[in-house]
Design a protein around this motif. Structure first.
Motif, PDB file in Angstrom:
ATOM      1  N   THR A 104      -3.740  45.057   9.196  1.00  8.50           N
ATOM      2  CA  THR A 104      -3.760  43.988   8.185  1.00  8.50           C
ATOM      3  C   THR A 104      -2.365  43.846   7.588  1.00  8.50           C
ATOM      4  O   THR A 104      -1.719  44.811   7.239  1.00  8.50           O
ATOM      5  CB  THR A 104      -4.757  44.333   7.072  1.00  8.50           C
ATOM      6  N   ASN A 105      -1.942  42.609   7.517  1.00  7.56           N
ATOM      7  CA  ASN A 105      -0.614  42.335   6.988  1.00  7.56           C
ATOM      8  C   ASN A 105      -0.723  41.826   5.561  1.00  7.56           C
ATOM      9  O   ASN A 105      -1.726  41.265   5.150  1.00  7.56           O
ATOM     10  CB  ASN A 105       0.085  41.275   7.854  1.00  7.56           C
ATOM     11  N   LEU A 106       0.357  42.027   4.822  1.00 12.39           N
ATOM     12  CA  LEU A 106       0.381  41.513   3.455  1.00 12.39           C
ATOM     13  C   LEU A 106       0.464  39.990   3.466  1.00 12.39           C
ATOM     14  O   LEU A 106      -0.114  39.316   2.632  1.00 12.39           O
ATOM     15  CB  LEU A 106       1.573  42.108   2.707  1.00 12.39           C
ATOM     16  N   LEU A 107       1.225  39.473   4.424  1.00  8.81           N
ATOM     17  CA  LEU A 107       1.356  38.020   4.519  1.00  8.81           C
ATOM     18  C   LEU A 107       0.360  37.512   5.550  1.00  8.81           C
ATOM     19  O   LEU A 107       0.218  38.081   6.618  1.00  8.81           O
ATOM     20  CB  LEU A 107       2.776  37.648   4.944  1.00  8.81           C
ATOM     21  N   GLY A 108      -0.305  36.479   5.206  1.00  8.58           N
ATOM     22  CA  GLY A 108      -1.274  35.906   6.129  1.00  8.58           C
ATOM     23  C   GLY A 108      -0.807  34.567   6.648  1.00  8.58           C
ATOM     24  O   GLY A 108      -0.066  33.840   5.982  1.00  8.58           O
ATOM     25  N   ASP A 109      -1.242  34.265   7.817  1.00  4.54           N
ATOM     26  CA  ASP A 109      -0.875  32.976   8.404  1.00  4.54           C
ATOM     27  C   ASP A 109      -1.870  31.914   7.941  1.00  4.54           C
ATOM     28  O   ASP A 109      -3.051  32.209   7.723  1.00  4.54           O
ATOM     29  CB  ASP A 109      -0.892  33.103   9.934  1.00  4.54           C
ATOM     30  N   VAL A 110      -1.383  30.707   7.756  1.00  6.29           N
ATOM     31  CA  VAL A 110      -2.276  29.623   7.331  1.00  6.29           C
ATOM     32  C   VAL A 110      -2.209  28.509   8.377  1.00  6.29           C
ATOM     33  O   VAL A 110      -1.158  28.265   8.966  1.00  6.29           O
ATOM     34  CB  VAL A 110      -1.896  29.073   5.943  1.00  6.29           C
ATOM     35  N   PRO A 111      -3.312  27.852   8.594  1.00  6.01           N
ATOM     36  CA  PRO A 111      -3.260  26.731   9.535  1.00  6.01           C
ATOM     37  C   PRO A 111      -2.572  25.522   8.861  1.00  6.01           C
ATOM     38  O   PRO A 111      -2.589  25.391   7.646  1.00  6.01           O
ATOM     39  CB  PRO A 111      -4.745  26.430   9.807  1.00  6.01           C
ATOM     40  N   ASN A 112      -1.973  24.653   9.631  1.00  4.16           N
ATOM     41  CA  ASN A 112      -1.279  23.456   9.119  1.00  4.16           C
ATOM     42  C   ASN A 112      -0.305  23.795   7.991  1.00  4.16           C
ATOM     43  O   ASN A 112      -0.477  23.367   6.850  1.00  4.16           O
ATOM     44  CB  ASN A 112      -2.300  22.424   8.600  1.00  4.16           C
ATOM     45  N   PRO A 113       0.722  24.574   8.281  1.00  5.00           N
ATOM     46  CA  PRO A 113       1.655  24.926   7.215  1.00  5.00           C
ATOM     47  C   PRO A 113       2.403  23.700   6.672  1.00  5.00           C
ATOM     48  O   PRO A 113       2.853  23.718   5.537  1.00  5.00           O
ATOM     49  CB  PRO A 113       2.620  25.906   7.883  1.00  5.00           C
ATOM     50  N   GLU A 114       2.514  22.637   7.486  1.00  7.92           N
ATOM     51  CA  GLU A 114       3.264  21.460   7.020  1.00  7.92           C
ATOM     52  C   GLU A 114       2.589  20.825   5.813  1.00  7.92           C
ATOM     53  O   GLU A 114       3.227  20.140   5.011  1.00  7.92           O
ATOM     54  CB  GLU A 114       3.424  20.431   8.152  1.00  7.92           C
ATOM     55  N   LYS A 115       1.289  21.083   5.692  1.00  9.44           N
ATOM     56  CA  LYS A 115       0.561  20.523   4.544  1.00  9.44           C
ATOM     57  C   LYS A 115       1.091  21.144   3.248  1.00  9.44           C
ATOM     58  O   LYS A 115       1.237  20.461   2.239  1.00  9.44           O
ATOM     59  CB  LYS A 115      -0.934  20.840   4.713  1.00  9.44           C
ATOM     60  N   TYR A 116       1.404  22.435   3.303  1.00 14.38           N
ATOM     61  CA  TYR A 116       1.896  23.114   2.111  1.00 14.38           C
ATOM     62  C   TYR A 116       3.400  22.908   1.936  1.00 14.38           C
ATOM     63  O   TYR A 116       3.888  22.743   0.818  1.00 14.38           O
ATOM     64  CB  TYR A 116       1.587  24.613   2.191  1.00 14.38           C
ATOM     65  N   LEU A 117       4.088  22.885   3.078  1.00 15.26           N
ATOM     66  CA  LEU A 117       5.543  22.713   2.992  1.00 15.26           C
ATOM     67  C   LEU A 117       5.915  21.294   2.579  1.00 15.26           C
ATOM     68  O   LEU A 117       6.943  21.068   1.940  1.00 15.26           O
ATOM     69  CB  LEU A 117       6.176  23.052   4.357  1.00 15.26           C
ATOM     70  N   GLY A 118       5.069  20.352   2.958  1.00 17.31           N
ATOM     71  CA  GLY A 118       5.365  18.965   2.614  1.00 17.31           C
ATOM     72  C   GLY A 118       4.748  18.532   1.295  1.00 17.31           C
ATOM     73  O   GLY A 118       4.888  17.378   0.895  1.00 17.31           O
ATOM     74  N   GLY A 119       4.067  19.454   0.620  1.00 16.68           N
ATOM     75  CA  GLY A 119       3.400  19.112  -0.629  1.00 16.68           C
ATOM     76  C   GLY A 119       4.390  18.962  -1.769  1.00 16.68           C
ATOM     77  O   GLY A 119       5.593  19.178  -1.617  1.00 16.68           O
ATOM     78  N   PRO A 120       3.896  18.579  -2.954  1.00 15.12           N
ATOM     79  CA  PRO A 120       4.794  18.391  -4.116  1.00 15.12           C
ATOM     80  C   PRO A 120       5.414  19.717  -4.534  1.00 15.12           C
ATOM     81  O   PRO A 120       4.807  20.779  -4.398  1.00 15.12           O
ATOM     82  CB  PRO A 120       3.863  17.840  -5.199  1.00 15.12           C
ATOM     83  N   LEU A 121       6.625  19.615  -5.078  1.00 14.20           N
ATOM     84  CA  LEU A 121       7.322  20.816  -5.535  1.00 14.20           C
ATOM     85  C   LEU A 121       6.702  21.293  -6.854  1.00 14.20           C
ATOM     86  O   LEU A 121       6.012  20.529  -7.534  1.00 14.20           O
ATOM     87  CB  LEU A 121       8.797  20.512  -5.754  1.00 14.20           C
ATOM     88  N   ILE A 122       7.020  22.517  -7.227  1.00 11.94           N
ATOM     89  CA  ILE A 122       6.526  23.008  -8.514  1.00 11.94           C
ATOM     90  C   ILE A 122       7.284  22.295  -9.628  1.00 11.94           C
ATOM     91  O   ILE A 122       8.389  21.803  -9.434  1.00 11.94           O
ATOM     92  CB  ILE A 122       6.703  24.536  -8.650  1.00 11.94           C
ATOM     93  N   SER A 123       6.678  22.246 -10.795  1.00 12.34           N
ATOM     94  CA  SER A 123       7.274  21.488 -11.909  1.00 12.34           C
ATOM     95  C   SER A 123       8.525  22.196 -12.401  1.00 12.34           C
ATOM     96  O   SER A 123       8.707  23.396 -12.205  1.00 12.34           O
ATOM     97  CB  SER A 123       6.260  21.343 -13.036  1.00 12.34           C
ATOM     98  N   GLU A 124       9.373  21.420 -13.076  1.00 10.74           N
ATOM     99  CA  GLU A 124      10.628  21.944 -13.624  1.00 10.74           C
ATOM    100  C   GLU A 124      10.337  23.026 -14.655  1.00 10.74           C
ATOM    101  O   GLU A 124      11.042  24.037 -14.734  1.00 10.74           O
ATOM    102  CB  GLU A 124      11.396  20.776 -14.264  1.00 10.74           C
ATOM    103  N   GLU A 125       9.273  22.820 -15.438  1.00 11.92           N
ATOM    104  CA  GLU A 125       8.935  23.799 -16.484  1.00 11.92           C
ATOM    105  C   GLU A 125       8.530  25.147 -15.870  1.00 11.92           C
ATOM    106  O   GLU A 125       8.927  26.205 -16.363  1.00 11.92           O
ATOM    107  CB  GLU A 125       7.776  23.261 -17.336  1.00 11.92           C
ATOM    108  N   ASP A 126       7.761  25.074 -14.793  1.00  9.34           N
ATOM    109  CA  ASP A 126       7.348  26.320 -14.134  1.00  9.34           C
ATOM    110  C   ASP A 126       8.551  27.060 -13.568  1.00  9.34           C
ATOM    111  O   ASP A 126       8.662  28.285 -13.684  1.00  9.34           O
ATOM    112  CB  ASP A 126       6.348  26.028 -13.000  1.00  9.34           C
ATOM    113  N   ALA A 127       9.469  26.318 -12.991  1.00  8.52           N
ATOM    114  CA  ALA A 127      10.669  26.943 -12.427  1.00  8.52           C
ATOM    115  C   ALA A 127      11.481  27.604 -13.534  1.00  8.52           C
ATOM    116  O   ALA A 127      11.987  28.725 -13.374  1.00  8.52           O
ATOM    117  CB  ALA A 127      11.501  25.903 -11.690  1.00  8.52           C
TER     118      ALA A 127
END
Lengths: 178, 125
Positions: free
Chosen positions: A114-137
């Motif tokens: 078992t790995n700490l990092l898991g693979d997700v299907p359709n990573p482009e969905k997450y990579l192409g999603g909206p960025l985190i807000s300026e306040e959160d950053a």
């Protein structure tokens, strides 16, 4: 000077030997009663416990055999005397047998760890999603700055002496000599 | 199914940097499952080499430190890790500078397979 002699005429039923030499045992040793003295050929030692001799000797032989076995088992021997190389026929037979056995095994037995990092299907969905807000950053940056500051602020303060002398007087004398 | 198992072992070879061969054998060195790369010294895959662990682990147990579980042997260019799962022995052959600690974790990865083989091998030996 007066000298006397004291001896007993009663014969002990347990003593088979009628050795009357100066080494003849008059009293049985209560400690070694369970381990009778064995007569060694061409020596003056006594054989005691005649009626129990048959059983004691057998028990002693078993005990010696057990000790011998344990010693042989505990002995380290790397000469390879215990190894036996298989002949070609037996080797092939075993190989064939193992090959048959592993046919029935499932490949799922070799599941990856078992790995700490898991693979997700359709990573482009997450990579192409909206960025985190300026306040959160900014919040994340602030938190990390605080953590870094706290880490660098760690100081060790000692309240007692770093060098502790043992044996006050001796330590004082050594100090004076130096 | 054998090919699937071999494929799984091959993936382990690729996943662990410097690992050249995985051999699952019995105590006498007869290979049950074996995968290797071209970099593996051929002599190290032979029964005569693999069987030495059986003797070595028995004698090492007599040293007074309890039962021997693993023996790691470092050579000039390779390292050999042998894990006792008697009657099964796992032998890993790797480059001498491979991460030995990382390779030792393969014991847990291979454990389900070893447990499945144990009964059959014990009957044979």
């Amino acid at each position: 000077m007066k000298m006397g002699c004291c001896f007993s005429c009663n014969e002990d039923d347990d003593i088979q030997s009628t050795d009357n030499s100066e080494r003849a045992q008059l009293l049985r040793d209560p400690v070694s009663n369970s381990t009778p003295v064995v007569r060694v050929p061409n020596s003056d030692s006594l054989t005691v416990g005649a009626s129990l001799e048959g059983i004691s000797m057998k028990g002693q032989e078993d005990e010696l055999a057990r000790i011998l076995q344990e010693t042989a088992a505990a002995m380290i021997d790397v000469s390879g005397s215990g190894s036996h190389s298989l002949d070609q026929r037996e080797y092939q037979e075993r190989s064939r047998h193992y090959h048959q056995k592993i046919q029935s095994l499932s490949a799922s037995l070799l599941r990856p760890p078992t790995n700490l990092l898991g693979d997700v299907p359709n990573p482009e969905k997450y990579l192409g999603g909206p960025l985190i807000s300026e306040e959160d950053a900014q919040l994340m940056e602030w938190a990390m700055d605080e953590v870094e500051y706290a880490l660098h602020s760690i100081r060790i303060t000692h309240d007692e002496d770093l060098v502790v002398p043992f044996g006050g007087q001796q330590a004082t004398m050594i100090g004076n000599d130096c | 199914m054998v090919e699937e198992l071999r494929k799984g072992l091959q993936q382990l070879l690729i996943a662990h940097n410097g690992l050249h061969a995985i051999v699952i054998s019995d105590r006498d060195g007869v290979a049950i499952l074996k995968v290797s790369t071209e970099s593996t010294p051929e002599l190290a895959l032979r029964m005569s080499f693999l069987s030495t662990f059986g003797i070595a682990t028995d004698q090492a147990t007599k040293l007074g430190m309890g039962k021997n579980n693993r023996i790691i042997t470092m050579y000039e260019k390779h390292q050999v890790i042998q894990i006792s799962k008697l009657p099964i022995v796992i032998t890993l052959i790797a480059q001498n500078d491979a991460n030995t600690g990382n390779l030792l974790t393969l014991e847990d990865t291979l454990d389900p397979l070893v447990q499945a083989l144990r009964g059959d091998v014990a009957a044979e030996c």
